[in-house]
Design an enzyme around this catalytic site. Structure first.
Site, PDB file in Angstrom:
ATOM      1  N   LEU A   1      29.269  -5.848  -7.513  1.00  0.00           N
ATOM      2  CA  LEU A   1      29.047  -5.673  -8.947  1.00  0.00           C
ATOM      3  C   LEU A   1      30.364  -5.338  -9.628  1.00  0.00           C
ATOM      4  CD1 LEU A   1      25.718  -3.647  -9.444  1.00  0.00           C
ATOM      5  CD2 LEU A   1      26.207  -5.984 -10.152  1.00  0.00           C
TER       6      LEU A   1
ATOM      7  N   ARG B   1      42.926 -20.983  -1.647  1.00  0.00           N
ATOM      8  CA  ARG B   1      42.036 -22.074  -2.068  1.00  0.00           C
ATOM      9  C   ARG B   1      41.075 -21.593  -3.155  1.00  0.00           C
ATOM     10  NH1 ARG B   1      39.352 -23.650   3.436  1.00  0.00           N
ATOM     11  NH2 ARG B   1      39.683 -21.433   3.768  1.00  0.00           N
TER      12      ARG B   1
ATOM     13  N   GLU C   1      26.825 -18.185   9.344  1.00  0.00           N
ATOM     14  CA  GLU C   1      27.715 -17.023   9.478  1.00  0.00           C
ATOM     15  C   GLU C   1      27.870 -16.343   8.121  1.00  0.00           C
ATOM     16  OE1 GLU C   1      30.840 -16.749   8.146  1.00  0.00           O
ATOM     17  OE2 GLU C   1      30.798 -18.697   7.141  1.00  0.00           O
ATOM     18  N   PHE C   2      28.094 -15.021   8.190  1.00  0.00           N
ATOM     19  CA  PHE C   2      28.188 -14.250   6.940  1.00  0.00           C
ATOM     20  C   PHE C   2      29.502 -13.468   6.863  1.00  0.00           C
ATOM     21  CE2 PHE C   2      23.647 -14.674   8.049  1.00  0.00           C
ATOM     22  CZ  PHE C   2      23.207 -15.353   6.932  1.00  0.00           C
TER      23      PHE C   2
ATOM     24  N   GLY D   1      36.210 -16.529  -6.599  1.00  0.00           N
ATOM     25  CA  GLY D   1      36.859 -17.778  -6.197  1.00  0.00           C
ATOM     26  C   GLY D   1      36.723 -17.930  -4.693  1.00  0.00           C
TER      27      GLY D   1
ATOM     28  N   VAL E   1      36.218 -20.055  10.503  1.00  0.00           N
ATOM     29  CA  VAL E   1      34.974 -19.580  11.107  1.00  0.00           C
ATOM     30  C   VAL E   1      35.001 -19.761  12.622  1.00  0.00           C
ATOM     31  CG1 VAL E   1      32.484 -19.998  11.226  1.00  0.00           C
ATOM     32  CG2 VAL E   1      33.634 -20.012   9.026  1.00  0.00           C
TER      33      VAL E   1
ATOM     34  N   CYS F   1      34.262 -20.437  -0.533  1.00  0.00           N
ATOM     35  CA  CYS F   1      32.813 -20.384  -0.273  1.00  0.00           C
ATOM     36  C   CYS F   1      31.952 -20.367  -1.535  1.00  0.00           C
ATOM     37  CB  CYS F   1      32.493 -19.166   0.588  1.00  0.00           C
ATOM     38  SG  CYS F   1      33.395 -19.171   2.133  1.00  0.00           S
TER      39      CYS F   1
ATOM     40  N   ARG G   1      33.242 -12.373   5.858  1.00  0.00           N
ATOM     41  CA  ARG G   1      34.096 -12.465   4.671  1.00  0.00           C
ATOM     42  C   ARG G   1      35.536 -12.561   5.116  1.00  0.00           C
ATOM     43  NH1 ARG G   1      32.632  -6.832   2.480  1.00  0.00           N
ATOM     44  NH2 ARG G   1      32.434  -6.649   4.724  1.00  0.00           N
TER      45      ARG G   1
END
Ligand code: UGA
Length: 433
Positions: free
Chosen positions: A250, A327, A151-152, A257, A11, A260, A154
């Site tokens: 969806l 991870r 924070e968002f 996994g 991040v 987060c 990915r």
């Protein structure tokens, strides 16, 4: 504006590079001297599309630098972001020792007004504790404000997510700090949502939990599709095209996994428990996620009868495509499930094998240097992570080199009909056998 980011992990580093890209002057701080040396030498320690170029460009433009001293960072920035790890503890609650230590370290060197921003994912009310700690340990009685700014991003599309955010959440109880934060984010041209600190902290856990809930909903539906002869892909298209529901997240598969969702769900459950409002819905989300992988293993076992001594090829080790992050990867868990049952497993992943080997995550598995090599002589092929690379593999050739061409598509990547035409016995998730 001069900014400092404490913690140059996933991040911190990507955020720092993106802030520099829009013109801010950013100092990324880390207490790992080897990481700082590597970054100064132009080596980016993580794989994230576009990040290396971004780092090099902004270092050359002298907008991005790396340092091991918190004091240097705090002295030379108006806003100090905390982006250190918040790992899970065995009971699911969050280990906040890194945050607490950084708060004390900031306090020790704070001389004049700074905004201290919490970017790490933390339990609600952490901001209050950070503020109390800085106040308690700061001998200079300097003025400061604490802000929550979750924070968002990915993994795999972090740079794009940061450069084009859906929204910016600023949790602040101070107009002065809010104004400065708005200035930081002005170049990103994104909607800004200003809340109090507690609400901002909650937004992060609530968002990740909701996304995980959507995935588990699709996975629970996939089991119903299998039992009823319906097709999950058609069903999620059908419900996802309702704007109120949305098609994103969806996708039925092997389950979620990564570093987060599993951690944040466990944390949110623990937080809710702690404040006396148990969130049992999220426990069910977790349970569905585990059951999804178990159901898949059972399916492979049922088809092969016994897994012991079977040659199984697994494509994919990372927790999702376009990252080298292994991870809490479901693919890794899956490989270990097969090994535990005595199968001989050969894996291939475009980016994840080095880290899986370095941390010995799949002991007993063999690593192949191509998808085809992994499939050679296999009695079953498992698609565990939906890398685009796998769509370019000559599946007709794969079918020929396998001992018995059984394909278990854990992410519904392939077209069942085409695979059957090639000669595979194809099994997807929530699709007709
Ligand atoms: C997630 C969130 O999406 C980010 O918004 C958030 O900032 C980040 O966590 C974080 O807290 O730092 P990330 O874990 O990088 O991002 O990856 P996602 O793309 O969300 O995928 C998570 C897992 O869900 C992966 O294992 C993926 O394979 C799985 N997934 C995703 C599904 O099984 N089905 C889907 O439809 C979507």
């Amino acid at each position: 504006m001069e900014l400092c980011i404490i913690g140059s992990g996933y991040v911190g580093l990507t955020t720092g590079a993106c802030f520099a890209e829009v013109g801010h002057k950013v100092i990324c701080v880390d207490n790992d001297q080897r990481k700082i040396d590597a970054l100064r030498a132009g080596k980016v320690p993580i794989y994230e599309p576009g990040l290396e170029d971004l780092v090099h460009r902004n270092v050359s433009a002298q907008r991005l630098s790396f340092n091991n001293s918190i004091e240097y960072g705090v002295d030379n920035a108006k806003i100090v972001f905390i982006a250190v790890p918040t790992p899970p503890q065995p009971d699911g609650s969050v280990d906040l020792t890194y945050i607490e230590r950084v708060a004390r370290e900031i306090a020790a060197v704070l001389k004049e007004y700074r905004v201290v921003v919490d970017k790490s994912t933390v339990p609600v009310k952490t901001g209050e504790k950070v503020a109390d700690t800085i106040k308690r340990y700061n001998k200079a009685s300097a003025d400061f404000d604490v802000v929550s700014n979750p924070e968002f991003l990915r993994e795999g599309c972090a740079v794009d997510d940061l450069m084009n955010p859906d929204r910016i959440v600023i949790g602040s109880n101070s107009d002065r700090a809010t104004a400065l934060m708005k200035q930081v984010y002005e170049p990103f041209l994104a909607p800004v949502i200003v809340t109090d600190i507690n609400s901002a902290e909650l937004i992060k856990h609530a968002a990740n939990s909701f996304l995980a809930l959507k995935i588990s909903y699709a996975n629970a539906l996939s089991a119903i599709c299998e039992a009823s002869g319906a097709d999950i892909e058609r069903v999620v298209d059908g419900i996802g095209s309702d704007k109120r529901i949305g098609r994103h997240f969806l996708n039925a598969g092997l389950g979620y996994g990564g570093s987060c969702f599993p951690k944040d769900l466990a944390a949110f459950i623990a937080i809710a428990e702690d404040i006396g409002v148990p969130f049992n819905l999220l426990k069910e989300v977790q349970q569905i996620n585990t059951a999804q992988r178990e159901r898949f293993v059972k399916r492979v076992r049922d088809a092969l009868w016994v897994l012991k001594e079977k040659r199984i090829a697994v494509w994919g080790l990372t927790f999702k495509p376009d990252t080298d992050d292994v991870r809490s990867s479901v693919a890794v868990d899956l490989v270990n499930d097969f090994i535990r049952e005595g199968a001989e497993v050969t894996v291939y992943d475009p980016k994840g094998m080095d880290k899986a080997a370095e941390f010995n995550l799949v002991p007993g598995a063999k690593f192949a240097d191509s998808p085809l090599a992994a499939a050679m002589g296999a009695e079953a092929l498992i698609l565990a992570t939906e890398w685009k690379e796998f769509l370019n593999v000559d599946m007709e050739e794969v079918c020929k080199v396998m001992h018995t061409p059984m394909l278990f598509d854990g992410r519904n990547l392939f077209d069942p009909q085409t695979m059957r035409q090639f000669g595979f016995q194809y099994y997807g998730i929530g699709r007709k056998v």
